[in-house]
Design a protein around this motif. Structure first.
Motif, PDB file in Angstrom:
ATOM      1  N   LEU A 173      -0.361   1.143 -40.869  1.00 47.83           N
ATOM      2  CA  LEU A 173      -0.502   1.732 -42.191  1.00 47.83           C
ATOM      3  C   LEU A 173      -0.474   3.249 -42.037  1.00 47.83           C
ATOM      4  O   LEU A 173      -1.223   3.807 -41.227  1.00 47.83           O
ATOM      5  N   VAL A 174       0.409   3.893 -42.793  1.00 51.46           N
ATOM      6  CA  VAL A 174       0.454   5.350 -42.829  1.00 51.46           C
ATOM      7  C   VAL A 174       0.059   5.780 -44.233  1.00 51.46           C
ATOM      8  O   VAL A 174       0.690   5.387 -45.217  1.00 51.46           O
ATOM      9  N   VAL A 175      -1.004   6.559 -44.325  1.00 54.77           N
ATOM     10  CA  VAL A 175      -1.509   7.046 -45.611  1.00 54.77           C
ATOM     11  C   VAL A 175      -1.280   8.549 -45.668  1.00 54.77           C
ATOM     12  O   VAL A 175      -1.700   9.278 -44.759  1.00 54.77           O
ATOM     13  N   ALA A 236       1.625   4.427 -47.685  1.00 54.80           N
ATOM     14  CA  ALA A 236       0.964   4.693 -48.962  1.00 54.80           C
ATOM     15  C   ALA A 236       0.974   6.199 -49.197  1.00 54.80           C
ATOM     16  O   ALA A 236       0.366   6.955 -48.442  1.00 54.80           O
ATOM     17  N   VAL A 237       1.702   6.630 -50.227  1.00 59.04           N
ATOM     18  CA  VAL A 237       1.860   8.052 -50.531  1.00 59.04           C
ATOM     19  C   VAL A 237       0.876   8.406 -51.630  1.00 59.04           C
ATOM     20  O   VAL A 237       1.016   7.971 -52.771  1.00 59.04           O
ATOM     21  N   CYS A 238      -0.121   9.222 -51.270  1.00 58.61           N
ATOM     22  CA  CYS A 238      -1.241   9.498 -52.185  1.00 58.61           C
ATOM     23  C   CYS A 238      -1.623  10.976 -52.159  1.00 58.61           C
ATOM     24  O   CYS A 238      -2.806  11.321 -52.144  1.00 58.61           O
ATOM     25  N   SER A 239      -0.649  11.863 -52.153  1.00 57.12           N
ATOM     26  CA  SER A 239      -0.971  13.281 -51.919  1.00 57.12           C
ATOM     27  C   SER A 239      -1.302  14.064 -53.174  1.00 57.12           C
ATOM     28  O   SER A 239      -1.881  15.151 -53.101  1.00 57.12           O
ATOM     29  N   HIS A 240      -0.927  13.566 -54.353  1.00 59.02           N
ATOM     30  CA  HIS A 240      -1.097  14.303 -55.616  1.00 59.02           C
ATOM     31  C   HIS A 240      -0.275  15.585 -55.629  1.00 59.02           C
ATOM     32  O   HIS A 240      -0.585  16.516 -56.373  1.00 59.02           O
ATOM     33  N   ASP A 241       0.757  15.655 -54.810  1.00 63.47           N
ATOM     34  CA  ASP A 241       1.631  16.823 -54.749  1.00 63.47           C
ATOM     35  C   ASP A 241       3.063  16.300 -54.861  1.00 63.47           C
ATOM     36  O   ASP A 241       3.538  15.591 -53.980  1.00 63.47           O
ATOM     37  N   MET A 242       3.747  16.658 -55.950  1.00 62.54           N
ATOM     38  CA  MET A 242       5.075  16.100 -56.220  1.00 62.54           C
ATOM     39  C   MET A 242       6.055  16.385 -55.090  1.00 62.54           C
ATOM     40  O   MET A 242       6.833  15.512 -54.689  1.00 62.54           O
ATOM     41  N   ALA A 243       6.014  17.610 -54.552  1.00 61.64           N
ATOM     42  CA  ALA A 243       6.959  17.986 -53.495  1.00 61.64           C
ATOM     43  C   ALA A 243       6.688  17.198 -52.211  1.00 61.64           C
ATOM     44  O   ALA A 243       7.612  16.701 -51.560  1.00 61.64           O
ATOM     45  N   PRO A 258       8.553  -2.309 -44.858  1.00 61.14           N
ATOM     46  CA  PRO A 258       8.734  -3.220 -45.992  1.00 61.14           C
ATOM     47  C   PRO A 258       7.922  -2.856 -47.226  1.00 61.14           C
ATOM     48  O   PRO A 258       8.185  -3.371 -48.309  1.00 61.14           O
ATOM     49  N   TYR A 259       6.917  -2.003 -47.041  1.00 63.27           N
ATOM     50  CA  TYR A 259       6.056  -1.645 -48.178  1.00 63.27           C
ATOM     51  C   TYR A 259       5.953  -0.131 -48.263  1.00 63.27           C
ATOM     52  O   TYR A 259       5.557   0.534 -47.294  1.00 63.27           O
ATOM     53  N   VAL A 260       6.296   0.418 -49.415  1.00 64.66           N
ATOM     54  CA  VAL A 260       6.107   1.839 -49.697  1.00 64.66           C
ATOM     55  C   VAL A 260       5.501   1.941 -51.084  1.00 64.66           C
ATOM     56  O   VAL A 260       6.098   1.505 -52.075  1.00 64.66           O
ATOM     57  N   GLY A 261       4.282   2.472 -51.159  1.00 70.40           N
ATOM     58  CA  GLY A 261       3.592   2.591 -52.427  1.00 70.40           C
ATOM     59  C   GLY A 261       3.360   4.047 -52.792  1.00 70.40           C
ATOM     60  O   GLY A 261       3.176   4.901 -51.917  1.00 70.40           O
ATOM     61  N   LEU A 262       3.357   4.335 -54.089  1.00 70.81           N
ATOM     62  CA  LEU A 262       3.177   5.701 -54.574  1.00 70.81           C
ATOM     63  C   LEU A 262       2.052   5.737 -55.591  1.00 70.81           C
ATOM     64  O   LEU A 262       2.080   5.020 -56.603  1.00 70.81           O
ATOM     65  N   LEU A 263       1.073   6.579 -55.328  1.00 72.26           N
ATOM     66  CA  LEU A 263      -0.029   6.795 -56.274  1.00 72.26           C
ATOM     67  C   LEU A 263       0.400   7.843 -57.287  1.00 72.26           C
ATOM     68  O   LEU A 263       0.862   8.919 -56.913  1.00 72.26           O
ATOM     69  N   LYS A 288      12.374  -0.890 -53.371  1.00 75.73           N
ATOM     70  CA  LYS A 288      11.241  -1.176 -52.488  1.00 75.73           C
ATOM     71  C   LYS A 288       9.951  -0.530 -52.988  1.00 75.73           C
ATOM     72  O   LYS A 288       8.844  -0.976 -52.640  1.00 75.73           O
ATOM     73  N   LEU A 289      10.070   0.503 -53.799  1.00 75.44           N
ATOM     74  CA  LEU A 289       8.906   1.306 -54.174  1.00 75.44           C
ATOM     75  C   LEU A 289       7.928   0.528 -55.045  1.00 75.44           C
ATOM     76  O   LEU A 289       8.312  -0.075 -56.051  1.00 75.44           O
ATOM     77  N   ARG A 290       6.669   0.555 -54.652  1.00 79.25           N
ATOM     78  CA  ARG A 290       5.579  -0.022 -55.448  1.00 79.25           C
ATOM     79  C   ARG A 290       4.882   1.126 -56.168  1.00 79.25           C
ATOM     80  O   ARG A 290       4.163   1.911 -55.571  1.00 79.25           O
ATOM     81  N   ALA A 291       5.145   1.221 -57.466  1.00 75.80           N
ATOM     82  CA  ALA A 291       4.578   2.320 -58.226  1.00 75.80           C
ATOM     83  C   ALA A 291       4.322   1.860 -59.654  1.00 75.80           C
ATOM     84  O   ALA A 291       5.220   1.290 -60.287  1.00 75.80           O
ATOM     85  N   PRO A 292       3.112   2.080 -60.160  1.00 72.70           N
ATOM     86  CA  PRO A 292       1.943   2.631 -59.461  1.00 72.70           C
ATOM     87  C   PRO A 292       1.500   1.725 -58.307  1.00 72.70           C
ATOM     88  O   PRO A 292       1.689   0.512 -58.355  1.00 72.70           O
ATOM     89  N   ILE A 293       0.895   2.324 -57.333  1.00 76.30           N
ATOM     90  CA  ILE A 293       0.546   1.626 -56.102  1.00 76.30           C
ATOM     91  C   ILE A 293      -0.551   0.596 -56.326  1.00 76.30           C
ATOM     92  O   ILE A 293      -1.439   0.779 -57.161  1.00 76.30           O
ATOM     93  N   GLY A 294      -0.476  -0.516 -55.587  1.00 75.60           N
ATOM     94  CA  GLY A 294      -1.572  -1.481 -55.554  1.00 75.60           C
ATOM     95  C   GLY A 294      -1.526  -2.535 -56.646  1.00 75.60           C
ATOM     96  O   GLY A 294      -0.855  -2.403 -57.664  1.00 75.60           O
ATOM     97  N   LEU A 295      -2.267  -3.614 -56.413  1.00 76.62           N
ATOM     98  CA  LEU A 295      -2.441  -4.651 -57.417  1.00 76.62           C
ATOM     99  C   LEU A 295      -3.225  -4.091 -58.602  1.00 76.62           C
ATOM    100  O   LEU A 295      -4.062  -3.201 -58.441  1.00 76.62           O
TER     101      LEU A 295
END
Length: 331
Positions: A173-175, A236-243, A258-263, A288-295
């Motif tokens: 997992l890479v956060v 899991a991309v959760c930086s709150h920074d668009m760039a 296989p999983y890429v999620g965006l907060l 592939k993008l899961r957005a918004p992230i999570g169930l």
């Protein structure tokens, strides 16, 4: 843990030894001290709390894993000690047809377990651990006496009485982020058995006080490449920074992960997708993008979000039909 004490597995102690599911690290640790007994569920009828392939490791002063809800572990321990002493494998049956009818399984299942002794100089064991270190999926063939381990795609022909178990690389997992939600997600990732890396570009020099979490201050692209985005990695991309989010998604979405999620807010998603397409990502990448992230569990607190994300990653990995795309994203 002292295996000479029958309460070591089945007694009043908290079974912390059962929290890990992948027994390869435990097996390597045990074999560093001497022979180990590996107990594997090889057949199961009528349900049961643990699936076929579940394992426990026993050695002198060492135990890891669990095979049921506590119904059989104490007895399996006794047989494992015998196997360690004699070297002869044993097949144990609990439930219907068991020679020990006093050991009752509350789930009503029939469980068959193979217990075998392994030594550090066993070539198949060395192969199994090598494949794990090199993140190669492998197949383990054993009848308790003869064993072979081979990478997937180069497997030997099975023989009568053999049990075959597949082993995947340890999930990663890479956060990316540094707020409490990212910290909660990284912390829960480690507890859920993921090799976890927290990426916070230009973040504090000192790593966060999260046991087991690796830390990177690199830019998103290099950090994700260094973490290794293979077919057993979730991002899991959760930086709150668009760039920063954009750079991370450019690296993660075309990768084998296989999983890429965006907060982030749903109302900004179309804008983000257009920018990613403008930078060359395909519709296949974006799908592939899961957005918004999570169930959608309804929670917004850091650990509520973390539970939702880890749950979605695990369900995606296991192919749960309930996790078909929640909605088609207009690209």
């Amino acid at each position: 843990m002292d295996l000479t004490d029958p309460a070591a597995v089945s007694g009043p102690e908290w079974p912390m030894h059962g929290l890990a599911d992948d027994m390869r690290p435990a097996l390597e640790q045990a074999l560093a001290q001497g022979p180990a007994a590996l107990a594997t569920i090889v057949a199961l009828e009528g349900g049961g709390p643990r699936p076929v392939g579940t394992q426990m490791v026993f050695a002198q002063g060492f135990v890891a894993g669990f095979l049921s809800g506590g119904c059989i572990e104490g007895d399996v321990e006794l047989h494992a000690r015998e196997v360690l002493e004699t070297g002869a494998p044993k097949r144990l049956v609990y439930g219907e047809g068991s020679p020990w009818p006093d050991i009752r399984l509350l789930c009503g299942a029939r469980i068959e377990i193979l217990v075998e002794r392994l030594n550090a100089n066993d070539g198949s064991v060395r192969d199994l651990l090598t494949h794990a270190r090199k993140r190669r999926p492998a197949l383990w063939f054993t009848d308790g006496t003869r064993r072979v381990c081979a990478p997937v795609g180069a497997t030997p022909v099975p023989w009568p009485g053999v049990f075959v178990r597949s082993f995947d690389p340890v999930p990663r997992l890479v956060v990316m982020g540094g707020d409490p939600t990212a910290l909660a997600l990284a912390s829960l990732g480690v507890q859920a058995g993921f090799e976890t890396t927290l990426v916070r570009p230009k973040g504090p020099m000192v790593a966060p006080p999260l046991p087991g979490v690796r830390y990177s201050r690199e830019a998103p692209g290099p950090a994700l490449v260094a973490a290794g985005l293979d077919a057993w990695t979730a991002v899991a991309v959760c930086s709150h920074d668009m760039a920063l989010d954009h750079e991370a998604l450019l690296a993660a979405l075309p990768s084998p992960a296989p999983y890429v999620g965006l907060l982030g807010a749903r109302r900004r998603l179309s804008e983000r997708l257009l920018a990613l397409k403008a930078d060359g990502l395909t519709e296949r990448d974006l799908a592939k993008l899961r957005a918004p992230i999570g169930l959608d569990l309804g929670g917004k607190a850091p650990f509520e979000v973390a539970v939702a994300v880890i749950g979605e990653i695990i369900a995606t990995r296991n192919g749960q039909p309930a996790l078909e795309r929640r909605a088609e994203v207009a690209l």
